[in-house]
Structure formats: C-alpha cells, structure tokens
Write an enzyme that holds these catalytic residues in place. Sequence first.
Site, PDB file in Angstrom:
ATOM      1  N   GLU A  25       0.841  -1.211   0.000  1.00 51.09           N
ATOM      2  CA  GLU A  25       0.000   0.000   0.000  1.00 51.09           C
ATOM      3  C   GLU A  25       0.876   1.261   0.000  1.00 51.09           C
ATOM      4  OE1 GLU A  25      -3.158  -0.288   3.029  1.00 51.09           O
ATOM      5  OE2 GLU A  25      -4.386  -0.873   1.315  1.00 51.09           O
ATOM      6  N   ASP A  63      -4.805  -5.884  17.575  1.00 53.57           N
ATOM      7  CA  ASP A  63      -3.528  -6.514  17.210  1.00 53.57           C
ATOM      8  C   ASP A  63      -2.808  -7.186  18.377  1.00 53.57           C
ATOM      9  OD1 ASP A  63      -4.061  -5.659  14.704  1.00 53.57           O
ATOM     10  OD2 ASP A  63      -2.281  -4.407  14.469  1.00 53.57           O
ATOM     11  N   GLN A 119     -10.379  -4.546  10.453  1.00 55.54           N
ATOM     12  CA  GLN A 119     -11.676  -5.199  10.264  1.00 55.54           C
ATOM     13  C   GLN A 119     -11.984  -6.122  11.451  1.00 55.54           C
ATOM     14  OE1 GLN A 119     -13.615  -8.321   7.038  1.00 55.54           O
ATOM     15  NE2 GLN A 119     -11.674  -7.445   6.575  1.00 55.54           N
TER      16      GLN A 119
END
Length: 403
Positions: free
Chosen positions: A170, A301, A319
């Site tokens: 990305e 996380d 998500q």
Amino acid sequence: MKRPTILVLGAGYGGLSTVVNLQKLVGTDEADIILVNKNDYHYESTWLHEASAGTLRPDQVRYDIQGVINKSKVQFVKATVEGIDVNTKKVATSAGEYTYDYLVIGLGFEGETFGITGLDKYALSIANVNAARQIRDHIEYQFATWSTEENRDDARLTIVVGGAGFSGIEFLGELGNRIPELCEEYDVPKEKVRVVCVEAAPMVLPGFDPELVEYAVRQLEAKGIEFSIGTPVVEATPEGVKIKKGEEEFEFIKAGTVVWAAGVRGNRLIETSGIENMRARVKVEKDMRAPGFPDVFIVGDCALMINEETNRPYPPTAQIAMQQAVTVAKNIVALMKGENTKEFVPELKGTVCSLGEHDAIGDVMGRKLTGTKASIMKKVIDNRALFMIGGVPLVLKKGKFKL
Ligand SMILES: Cc1cc2nc3c(=O)[nH]c(=O)nc-3n(C[C@H](O)[C@H](O)[C@H](O)COP(=O)(O)OP(=O)(O)OC[C@H]3O[C@@H](n4cnc5c(N)ncnc54)[C@H](O)[C@@H]3O)c2cc1C
C-alpha cells in the site's frame, strides 16, 4: 453497590470501538468507563501509508476522541500507559495509577524487526501518525537536499521499502503517485529516483489471489517500482541495507531512505503484564478474554486468534479489531449482569489492498476486483470504519469521496 470500573487502554480501532459500543449498552450510572490513550486523537492506522508518502496530510488521518465519546458515560484520560499488572489489577500511566473491575487492552501493534542488525536504528517505520509525518518529511528532505547540494549523491533519491506484505505494498502504491510530484516540485529527473521493495519471502502479498498479485506487481512496476523478492535484509546501516541474494551472495543497496514494513507484533507492555503471550500477542479465549484472567479482555492486534479452518492465526486487521470490539463490549455487559459470555466469530468480508488513490486489488465476498472498482470499494470500507465510530458527522468530516 459500587459501580464497576471498565478500564480501556488504547483508542485505536479495537479500544475506541469497544468504548463506542459500551456507551450504547451501559447506562450512565451502571459503570465507570475510563478510556486511556497516548494522544487526544484517534488515528486511522489503515491510512498511515498515505500520510507516510505525503498523499494525505497527517491531520486528515486523525480525529478528536472527545468528539465521538459520550462524555456523560466515558471519562477520557490522555496519558501513556507505562505498565500493566493483571495480578494486582494495577495499570500505571503517566497520569497516575488506575485499577479496574474489567480491563480491555487495545494498545495495538509495534514494528517487528526480527533482530536484524541496525533496523531499529536506521529504518523508519509506519507506526503511528507522527512516524508517518517523519517518513514524509525525511523523503522530502532527501529530495530538497539533492537539488541544492553541489556534489549530488543520487543515493539520496533511493527509497528501500522492506516488506511486500499489505502495508508495504500500500505504501509503494502511494509512493508511485507521489514520486512524480516530488520530482516536479524539487526539479529532480525521474530516472534518478529508485524505489526498491525488498522481501525475504518468495512472494508478494502472501495469502492474496495470485492473479490479483500479478496485477498489483505489474501496476507498481509500471510506476517504476523495483522488486527484489526472496532476498532478506540482513543488515541496515546509515548508508542503506545489505540483502542476501544467494548462499554466499550479498548486495548493498545504498539508500537515503529505508522504511521497514515487514511485520508487526503486539505492544511490548503485554510482555510484562503477567499474561502469557507470543511476541506480545495473547492467544485469547473464544470470548476474547486473556487465559487465566477472567476480567481481562484483549482486542485488536494484541490478540491472537487461530482460524480453525486454516490452523493459522487470523491476520491482525482493523476489520477484525472492530468486530472483536462489539463482542468485547457485549461480553463485559453480560459479566456485569451475571450472564454467560459469547464466543467471537469473525465475519470476514474480504480484503482490499490499495495501489494508490485510484487503483487497488480486492477479494470481496468471493469477487475479485481490480482498478477503479477496487479503489471505490476501498473508500467505502474506509468510510464505513468512520461511520461505525462517529456516524454520519464523522464521515462528512473525514471521509474519502474523491473517486
Ligand atoms: C499502513 C497500514 C495499512 C493497513 N491497512 C489495513 C487495511 O486496509 N485493512 C485492515 O483491516 N487493516 C489494515 N491495517 C492493520 C490495522 O491498521 C491494524 O490491524 C489495526 O490498527 C489494529 O487496531 P488496534 O486497535 O489493535 O491498534 P491501533 O489501531 O494501532 O491503536 C492502538 C492505540 O493505542 C495507543 N497506544 C499505544 N501505546 C500506548 C501507550 N503506551 N499508552 C497509551 N496509548 C497507547 C495508540 O496511540 C493507538 O491509539 C493496516 C496497517 C498499516 C500500518
């Protein structure tokens, strides 16, 4: 009876979503909800690659926490968590010590350097909004210096990106768009600039559909990005990185900028908390509690969950963090009422990896997407995350609408 204290650490996707869900479920006099976060803003970690490349301003990727919490139900404390002890139920912060009846740890990720010499010292990491600003400014400084120095060092214009996983790719997509702008701004000939992605694994974007990966590599290469795959970084120095190209073969890439985006771990405060962990991630129970500590939940996380279908951990994503938060909030309320907790079941809707503002690849609900369609889907996902936390006002303020 004393109201229970729910202490939430971290206002990332996991922590802030937990609080936003809790404030809908818990009445004003039913619990004291305290949210502790290092900054008085939340940042969209999933947009940090844009701030790092300079395609989004840092203030565009962050928003005030106070604007999305219900102040009559939630006390926000701007402080750095310094230590967690789940055996004594104490949390030390820069604003003093807190205790709790229920604790939610959502302190997010840290870069993992796998012990590679020099990386923590000489590589930059897309870790938070200020680190992203530092990367942007560092790259601009290299361009500006090159254009003014007498004996020009072209290596200033080389950017090495470690990692061809999600965040590395990305970031490369954004660089592909940003470099031509920088060249124009600083009068740098485009052919002088090198952007090299170095990856230890034999593939780009592991886990992604091979056809989509091929598309991504083709698009990035068309923007001048080079790939060095299956060539682990073995050392970083102030001048660049040394990579291993064969049994006894090494290459040194001289570079003015090295960005390490090859792996994350949980927040290191977990390692001294008294909770069993692996690289600061806690293998949570099915209801998101820490094993052996029924009043401690881990979200985002810092949590590790095994996908029983693949027998591999679910990847750490925003998500999943936001979905876990819904379960964590409901389970805390269940415990407060003396009811049973529920199991967290991820509902994976797919993944979209951006390749710059107008391009992306995605695998969404079984459909493969590329180009504009995937890019629009990415913006829908980004806006949805804003909506889930701050509703329509936040989407209007921070949303992405440019197609
Ligand atoms: C460049 C990039 C792109 C990504 N793209 C995607 C994507 O497209 N889709 C996706 O699903 N996921 C993506 N991810 C992954 C996603 O960002 C993470 O999985 C997600 O942010 C995890 O949420 P979290 O709540 O656990 O932590 P975070 O969102 O990292 O939040 C942690 C919070 O804790 C705070 N904090 C940390 N330490 C302390 C302390 N000591 N004291 C007080 N506060 C502290 C931080 O300031 C932060 O507010 C991407 C990640 C990166 C880096």
